[in-house]
Design a protein around this motif. Structure first.
Motif, PDB file in Angstrom:
ATOM      1  N   GLU A   1     -51.389 -66.122 -19.470  1.00 26.59           N
ATOM      2  CA  GLU A   1     -51.262 -64.732 -19.940  1.00 26.59           C
ATOM      3  C   GLU A   1     -52.565 -63.956 -19.800  1.00 26.59           C
ATOM      4  O   GLU A   1     -52.580 -62.740 -19.974  1.00 26.59           O
ATOM      5  N   ASP A   2     -53.649 -64.644 -19.499  1.00 29.06           N
ATOM      6  CA  ASP A   2     -54.923 -63.972 -19.278  1.00 29.06           C
ATOM      7  C   ASP A   2     -55.083 -63.517 -17.823  1.00 29.06           C
ATOM      8  O   ASP A   2     -56.069 -62.849 -17.483  1.00 29.06           O
ATOM      9  N   THR A   3     -54.143 -63.871 -16.965  1.00 31.17           N
ATOM     10  CA  THR A   3     -54.208 -63.449 -15.574  1.00 31.17           C
ATOM     11  C   THR A   3     -54.092 -61.931 -15.475  1.00 31.17           C
ATOM     12  O   THR A   3     -53.135 -61.337 -15.971  1.00 31.17           O
ATOM     13  N   ALA A   4     -55.091 -61.315 -14.856  1.00 28.41           N
ATOM     14  CA  ALA A   4     -55.141 -59.859 -14.782  1.00 28.41           C
ATOM     15  C   ALA A   4     -56.368 -59.449 -13.971  1.00 28.41           C
ATOM     16  O   ALA A   4     -57.236 -60.278 -13.675  1.00 28.41           O
ATOM     17  N   VAL A   5     -56.423 -58.168 -13.659  1.00 24.72           N
ATOM     18  CA  VAL A   5     -57.661 -57.581 -13.165  1.00 24.72           C
ATOM     19  C   VAL A   5     -58.437 -57.103 -14.387  1.00 24.72           C
ATOM     20  O   VAL A   5     -57.881 -56.393 -15.233  1.00 24.72           O
ATOM     21  N   TYR A   6     -59.689 -57.507 -14.476  1.00 28.37           N
ATOM     22  CA  TYR A   6     -60.528 -57.174 -15.620  1.00 28.37           C
ATOM     23  C   TYR A   6     -61.512 -56.071 -15.231  1.00 28.37           C
ATOM     24  O   TYR A   6     -62.173 -56.150 -14.191  1.00 28.37           O
TER      25      TYR A   6
ATOM     26  N   SER B   1     -59.830 -47.511 -27.320  1.00 27.93           N
ATOM     27  CA  SER B   1     -58.936 -46.741 -26.459  1.00 27.93           C
ATOM     28  C   SER B   1     -59.586 -46.476 -25.105  1.00 27.93           C
ATOM     29  O   SER B   1     -60.736 -46.058 -25.031  1.00 27.93           O
ATOM     30  N   ALA B   2     -58.802 -46.670 -24.048  1.00 23.48           N
ATOM     31  CA  ALA B   2     -59.314 -46.417 -22.701  1.00 23.48           C
ATOM     32  C   ALA B   2     -59.726 -44.964 -22.516  1.00 23.48           C
ATOM     33  O   ALA B   2     -60.638 -44.664 -21.723  1.00 23.48           O
ATOM     34  N   GLU B   3     -59.077 -44.071 -23.256  1.00 28.05           N
ATOM     35  CA  GLU B   3     -59.387 -42.642 -23.122  1.00 28.05           C
ATOM     36  C   GLU B   3     -60.801 -42.305 -23.592  1.00 28.05           C
ATOM     37  O   GLU B   3     -61.329 -41.253 -23.276  1.00 28.05           O
ATOM     38  N   GLU B   4     -61.406 -43.188 -24.343  1.00 30.51           N
ATOM     39  CA  GLU B   4     -62.760 -42.944 -24.843  1.00 30.51           C
ATOM     40  C   GLU B   4     -63.840 -43.364 -23.858  1.00 30.51           C
ATOM     41  O   GLU B   4     -65.021 -43.183 -24.130  1.00 30.51           O
ATOM     42  N   TYR B   5     -63.432 -43.937 -22.744  1.00 29.01           N
ATOM     43  CA  TYR B   5     -64.392 -44.411 -21.751  1.00 29.01           C
ATOM     44  C   TYR B   5     -64.360 -43.501 -20.529  1.00 29.01           C
ATOM     45  O   TYR B   5     -63.298 -43.226 -19.985  1.00 29.01           O
ATOM     46  N   GLY B   6     -65.528 -43.093 -20.085  1.00 28.67           N
ATOM     47  CA  GLY B   6     -65.593 -42.149 -18.982  1.00 28.67           C
ATOM     48  C   GLY B   6     -65.886 -42.767 -17.626  1.00 28.67           C
ATOM     49  O   GLY B   6     -65.653 -42.140 -16.591  1.00 28.67           O
ATOM     50  N   TYR B   7     -66.413 -43.989 -17.635  1.00 22.85           N
ATOM     51  CA  TYR B   7     -66.805 -44.622 -16.384  1.00 22.85           C
ATOM     52  C   TYR B   7     -66.246 -46.039 -16.348  1.00 22.85           C
ATOM     53  O   TYR B   7     -66.327 -46.767 -17.341  1.00 22.85           O
ATOM     54  N   TRP B   8     -65.742 -46.405 -15.155  1.00 15.87           N
ATOM     55  CA  TRP B   8     -65.083 -47.686 -14.978  1.00 15.87           C
ATOM     56  C   TRP B   8     -65.603 -48.391 -13.733  1.00 15.87           C
ATOM     57  O   TRP B   8     -65.959 -47.749 -12.747  1.00 15.87           O
ATOM     58  N   GLY B   9     -65.584 -49.712 -13.790  1.00 11.66           N
ATOM     59  CA  GLY B   9     -65.864 -50.496 -12.608  1.00 11.66           C
ATOM     60  C   GLY B   9     -64.622 -50.631 -11.751  1.00 11.66           C
ATOM     61  O   GLY B   9     -63.546 -50.133 -12.095  1.00 11.66           O
ATOM     62  N   GLN B  10     -64.778 -51.336 -10.643  1.00  9.32           N
ATOM     63  CA  GLN B  10     -63.672 -51.479  -9.699  1.00  9.32           C
ATOM     64  C   GLN B  10     -62.730 -52.614 -10.077  1.00  9.32           C
ATOM     65  O   GLN B  10     -61.634 -52.732  -9.536  1.00  9.32           O
ATOM     66  N   GLY B  11     -63.159 -53.468 -10.987  1.00  5.11           N
ATOM     67  CA  GLY B  11     -62.308 -54.559 -11.443  1.00  5.11           C
ATOM     68  C   GLY B  11     -62.583 -55.863 -10.731  1.00  5.11           C
ATOM     69  O   GLY B  11     -63.039 -55.875  -9.575  1.00  5.11           O
ATOM     70  N   THR B  12     -62.318 -56.961 -11.422  1.00 10.37           N
ATOM     71  CA  THR B  12     -62.431 -58.287 -10.832  1.00 10.37           C
ATOM     72  C   THR B  12     -61.207 -59.102 -11.237  1.00 10.37           C
ATOM     73  O   THR B  12     -60.782 -59.067 -12.392  1.00 10.37           O
ATOM     74  N   GLN B  13     -60.634 -59.804 -10.277  1.00 11.29           N
ATOM     75  CA  GLN B  13     -59.389 -60.533 -10.503  1.00 11.29           C
ATOM     76  C   GLN B  13     -59.664 -61.869 -11.193  1.00 11.29           C
ATOM     77  O   GLN B  13     -60.522 -62.644 -10.745  1.00 11.29           O
ATOM     78  N   VAL B  14     -58.893 -62.133 -12.229  1.00 10.84           N
ATOM     79  CA  VAL B  14     -58.905 -63.433 -12.898  1.00 10.84           C
ATOM     80  C   VAL B  14     -57.492 -63.998 -12.813  1.00 10.84           C
ATOM     81  O   VAL B  14     -56.534 -63.352 -13.244  1.00 10.84           O
TER      82      VAL B  14
END
Length: 124
Positions: free
Chosen positions: A89-94, A107-120
């Protein structure tokens, strides 16, 4: 320009561990709160963990509490997510994210900058 770069994802067997890193640039890293989120296939992005600017306070989703640990090294402009006792259940892009304030945020809405993600991916 703020940039976040995640690393450390991969394939791991159930019960194993991974340590994700997120390197930040473009702003004063130590002034801002950070968070980790994840998105599994067909599901919405969900909150995983957050840490305040100094690293003195953390908060976790119930699903990862006791298994995951968020930390940061302000001298290295890096935030980490240590993940133990992984299951399918932890499988996801982080994704790591940074916000405009110094405190915790769920909340995601409180964050203004994001990385591209890494697959787990956790194999059972």
């Amino acid at each position: 320009q703020v940039q976040l770069v995640e690393s450390g994802g991969g394939l791991v067997q159930a019960g194993g561990s991974l340590r994700l890193s997120c390197s930040a640039s473009g702003r004063t890293f130590s002034a801002y709160g950070m968070g980790w989120f994840r998105q599994a296939p067909g599901k919405e992005r969900e909150f995983v963990a957050t840490i305040n600017s100094s690293g003195s306070r953390t908060y976790y989703a119930d699903s990862v509490k006791g298994r995951f640990t968020i930390s940061r090294d302000n001298a290295k402009n890096t935030v980490y997510l240590q993940m133990n006792s992984l299951n399918s259940e932890d499988t996801a892009v982080y994704y790591c994210a940074t916000r405009g304030g110094s405190g915790l945020a769920l909340s995601a809405e409180e964050y203004g900058y994001w990385g591209q993600g890494t697959q787990v991916t956790v194999s059972s």
